[in-house]
Design an enzyme around this catalytic site. Structure first.
Site: not given
Ligand code: NI
Length: 152
Positions: A46, A51, A88-89, A130-131, A134
């Site tokens: 994701g 991000q 998380c990236l 999660h996304e 963000h």
């Protein structure tokens, strides 16, 4: 299409609330295409627009059964609870067990502005939550009940 730089924790954009998308144009399509390429290149499941430094309510997820593009997504229903490991990236190397709904239903728009709803369970539900977090400036650490060592 082009790879975009993924911003890391500490960048203030990750704590800001993203703006709704009102214009469904070529620029939005390009952003979504770039985000998909960037997510795949980073081996993530994701990615949200903040991000990559864009404060818009756009995210993409792919938990193994195809890419889902979400513009202006909203969770409209949730059921149950799950406790699984998440990362998380934007926070490389950090993993923790989070508490998330077992199932969520999300209403969103596609890149053309058409509204759709999607229901996801387990990993897909986690990725959706999660996304969308963000887009509200919330990082997964908020939901962590225990950090885990990825080496174990
Ligand atoms: Ni993330």
């Amino acid at each position: 299409m082009a790879l975009r730089n993924i911003v890391k924790e500490g960048d203030p954009i990750l704590t800001k609330v993203a703006r709704s998308v009102l214009t469904f144009d070529e620029k939005l399509a390009e952003l979504i295409d770039d985000m998909i390429e960037t997510m795949k290149n980073a081996d993530g499941c994701g990615l949200a627009a903040p991000q990559v430094g864009i404060l818009k309510r756009v995210c993409v997820i792919d938990v193994g059964d195809g890419v889902i593009e979400l513009v202006n997504p909203v969770i409209i229903d949730q059921k149950g609870e799950q406790r699984e490991v998440e990362g998380c990236l934007s926070i490389p190397g950090k993993y923790g067990i989070t508490v998330r709904p077992k199932q969520v239903t999300v209403r969103a728009q596609d890149r053309h502005g058409n509204t759709f709803t999607i229901t996801g369970e387990d990993l897909k539900a986690r990725a959706l939550c999660h996304e969308i977090d963000h887009l509200n400036g919330i990082l997964f650490k908020t939901h962590v009940i225990q950090y885990v060592d990825p080496e174990e």
